[in-house]
Write an enzyme that holds these catalytic residues in place. Structure first.
Site, PDB file in Angstrom:
ATOM      1  N   HIS A 278      41.162  45.324  31.586  1.00 27.30           N
ATOM      2  CA  HIS A 278      41.143  45.227  33.046  1.00 27.30           C
ATOM      3  C   HIS A 278      41.474  46.601  33.611  1.00 27.30           C
ATOM      4  CE1 HIS A 278      42.235  43.987  37.152  1.00 27.30           C
ATOM      5  NE2 HIS A 278      43.238  44.843  37.019  1.00 27.30           N
TER       6      HIS A 278
ATOM      7  N   ARG B  71      33.824  48.838  27.163  1.00 28.25           N
ATOM      8  CA  ARG B  71      33.214  47.509  27.017  1.00 28.25           C
ATOM      9  C   ARG B  71      31.878  47.583  26.280  1.00 28.25           C
ATOM     10  NH1 ARG B  71      34.785  45.566  33.174  1.00 28.25           N
ATOM     11  NH2 ARG B  71      36.754  44.518  32.674  1.00 28.25           N
TER      12      ARG B  71
ATOM     13  N   TYR C 193      45.293  37.631  39.313  1.00 27.91           N
ATOM     14  CA  TYR C 193      43.881  37.355  39.627  1.00 27.91           C
ATOM     15  C   TYR C 193      43.751  36.539  40.910  1.00 27.91           C
ATOM     16  CZ  TYR C 193      42.084  39.164  35.140  1.00 27.91           C
ATOM     17  OH  TYR C 193      41.707  39.973  34.089  1.00 27.91           O
TER      18      TYR C 193
ATOM     19  N   ASN D  29      35.971  40.920  27.470  1.00 28.03           N
ATOM     20  CA  ASN D  29      35.588  42.309  27.734  1.00 28.03           C
ATOM     21  C   ASN D  29      36.762  43.281  27.612  1.00 28.03           C
ATOM     22  OD1 ASN D  29      36.953  41.616  30.010  1.00 28.03           O
ATOM     23  ND2 ASN D  29      35.223  41.789  31.421  1.00 28.03           N
TER      24      ASN D  29
ATOM     25  N   GLU E 160      48.697  45.851  42.183  1.00 29.71           N
ATOM     26  CA  GLU E 160      48.782  45.469  40.770  1.00 29.71           C
ATOM     27  C   GLU E 160      49.895  46.241  40.054  1.00 29.71           C
ATOM     28  OE1 GLU E 160      44.798  45.980  39.228  1.00 29.71           O
ATOM     29  OE2 GLU E 160      44.017  44.312  40.413  1.00 29.71           O
TER      30      GLU E 160
ATOM     31  N   ARG F  35      37.353  53.091  35.967  1.00 31.48           N
ATOM     32  CA  ARG F  35      36.303  52.051  35.980  1.00 31.48           C
ATOM     33  C   ARG F  35      35.039  52.550  35.257  1.00 31.48           C
ATOM     34  NH1 ARG F  35      37.307  46.690  37.708  1.00 31.48           N
ATOM     35  NH2 ARG F  35      35.157  46.570  38.448  1.00 31.48           N
TER      36      ARG F  35
ATOM     37  N   LYS G  54      43.509  43.369  27.277  1.00 29.61           N
ATOM     38  CA  LYS G  54      43.571  41.908  27.250  1.00 29.61           C
ATOM     39  C   LYS G  54      43.838  41.398  25.826  1.00 29.61           C
ATOM     40  CE  LYS G  54      40.369  41.469  31.207  1.00 29.61           C
ATOM     41  NZ  LYS G  54      39.035  40.972  31.636  1.00 29.61           N
TER      42      LYS G  54
ATOM     43  N   PHE H  37      34.839  30.436  37.199  1.00 32.89           N
ATOM     44  CA  PHE H  37      35.230  30.955  35.891  1.00 32.89           C
ATOM     45  C   PHE H  37      36.744  31.137  35.750  1.00 32.89           C
ATOM     46  CE2 PHE H  37      34.189  34.813  38.413  1.00 32.89           C
ATOM     47  CZ  PHE H  37      35.350  35.556  38.245  1.00 32.89           C
TER      48      PHE H  37
ATOM     49  N   THR I 266      31.405  44.824  33.918  1.00 30.90           N
ATOM     50  CA  THR I 266      32.149  43.615  33.566  1.00 30.90           C
ATOM     51  C   THR I 266      31.527  42.900  32.361  1.00 30.90           C
ATOM     52  OG1 THR I 266      32.738  43.350  35.887  1.00 30.90           O
ATOM     53  CG2 THR I 266      32.995  41.410  34.491  1.00 30.90           C
TER      54      THR I 266
HETATM   55  P1  GDP Z   1      36.291  43.248  36.281  1.00 36.79           P
HETATM   56  O1  GDP Z   1      36.962  43.874  37.473  1.00 36.79           O
HETATM   57  O2  GDP Z   1      35.133  44.071  35.768  1.00 36.79           O
HETATM   58  O3  GDP Z   1      37.253  42.885  35.172  1.00 36.79           O
HETATM   59  O4  GDP Z   1      35.603  41.879  36.767  1.00 36.79           O
HETATM   60  P2  GDP Z   1      36.105  40.786  37.852  1.00 36.79           P
HETATM   61  O5  GDP Z   1      37.306  41.276  38.582  1.00 36.79           O
HETATM   62  O6  GDP Z   1      34.924  40.396  38.656  1.00 36.79           O
HETATM   63  O7  GDP Z   1      36.476  39.530  36.941  1.00 36.79           O
HETATM   64  C1  GDP Z   1      37.711  39.447  36.251  1.00 36.79           C
HETATM   65  C2  GDP Z   1      37.447  38.952  34.840  1.00 36.79           C
HETATM   66  O8  GDP Z   1      36.958  37.592  34.879  1.00 36.79           O
HETATM   67  C3  GDP Z   1      36.351  39.717  34.091  1.00 36.79           C
HETATM   68  O9  GDP Z   1      36.821  40.899  33.488  1.00 36.79           O
HETATM   69  C4  GDP Z   1      35.907  38.701  33.074  1.00 36.79           C
HETATM   70  O10 GDP Z   1      36.807  38.616  31.971  1.00 36.79           O
HETATM   71  C5  GDP Z   1      35.988  37.391  33.873  1.00 36.79           C
HETATM   72  N1  GDP Z   1      34.713  37.077  34.556  1.00 36.79           N
HETATM   73  C6  GDP Z   1      34.226  37.679  35.685  1.00 36.79           C
HETATM   74  N2  GDP Z   1      33.073  37.135  36.076  1.00 36.79           N
HETATM   75  C7  GDP Z   1      32.811  36.128  35.203  1.00 36.79           C
HETATM   76  C8  GDP Z   1      31.755  35.155  35.095  1.00 36.79           C
HETATM   77  O11 GDP Z   1      30.805  35.113  35.903  1.00 36.79           O
HETATM   78  N3  GDP Z   1      31.815  34.286  34.051  1.00 36.79           N
HETATM   79  C9  GDP Z   1      32.832  34.296  33.145  1.00 36.79           C
HETATM   80  N4  GDP Z   1      32.799  33.390  32.151  1.00 36.79           N
HETATM   81  N5  GDP Z   1      33.856  35.183  33.217  1.00 36.79           N
HETATM   82  C10 GDP Z   1      33.857  36.089  34.230  1.00 36.79           C
HETATM   83 MG    MG Z   2      38.379  43.034  38.783  1.00 36.61          MG
END
Ligand code: GDP
Ligand code: MG
Length: 159
Positions: free
Chosen positions: A126, A103, A50, A123, A137, A86, A10, A58, A92
């Site tokens: 992805h 991370r 996304y 973080n 993807e 992962r 990212k 968010f 996350t």
């Molecule tokens: P990942 O698969 O671990 O990247 O997590 P997700 O697919 O659930 O979310 C995508 C991205 O959105 C995450 O990597 C974070 O950058 C952001 N994100 C996810 N959940 C939250 C949240 O509850 N709050 C905020 N501010 N950002 C979030």
């Molecule tokens: Mg994800």
């Protein structure tokens, strides 16, 4: 059991100069990089990538974050590549992510802090979360001719 997964470094990872050190982590674990590019995603592309998150609270912060600069996208190939990638990436929320994960080692952002500021969790990376999403993807980010099949020494000693 040999799978491919999409990984994105990212804008925070790119702007912090962590491209090389993070990619090394994948090479060190024996993953084969089969495609790689730098891309500056726009808002439309963010919504496609996304798509499962666009309705979430968010999402606005996440979109602002992902389009703020270029990212590095790459495809790794390996045994159970989705799950093992992962594991290397970590949870996350960097605050909770175990030391040794990308991370956990390179960030410490929390949900509470990012939600209060209305920004995405910073973080760094992805990674696809399922075989089905990995396939979708990879198709979104890469044309067929941008992905390569070749042999590495890992196929003798790691695979
Ligand atoms: P990942 O698969 O671990 O990247 O997590 P997700 O697919 O659930 O979310 C995508 C991205 O959105 C995450 O990597 C974070 O950058 C952001 N994100 C996810 N959940 C939250 C949240 O509850 N709050 C905020 N501010 N950002 C979030
Ligand atoms: Mg994800």
């Amino acid at each position: 059991m040999i799978e491919r997964s999409l990984v994105i470094l990212k804008p925070d990872a790119v702007q912090r100069g962590l491209i090389g050190v993070i990619i090394s982590r994948f090479e060190n674990m024996g993953m084969k990089v089969v495609g790689m590019k730098m891309k500056w995603a726009d808002r439309d592309f963010s919504k496609r990538h996304y798509k499962d998150h666009v309705e979430k609270a968010f999402y606005k912060g996440l979109e602002d974050f992902i389009v703020e600069g270029p990212v590095i996208a790459f495809v790794v190939e390996g045994i159970h590549a989705i799950e093992t990638t992962r594991k290397l990436v970590g949870s996350t929320e960097p605050k909770q992510a175990a030391p040794g994960t990308i991370r956990g080692d390179f960030a410490h952002h929390s949900y509470a802090y990012s939600d209060k500021k209305g920004i995405a969790i910073k973080n760094l990376i992805h990674a696809s979360d399922s075989v089905e999403n990995a396939q979708k993807e990879i198709e979104l980010w890469f044309d067929k001719e941008e992905l390569h099949s070749y042999k590495t020494v890992h196929e003798k000693h790691v695979f």
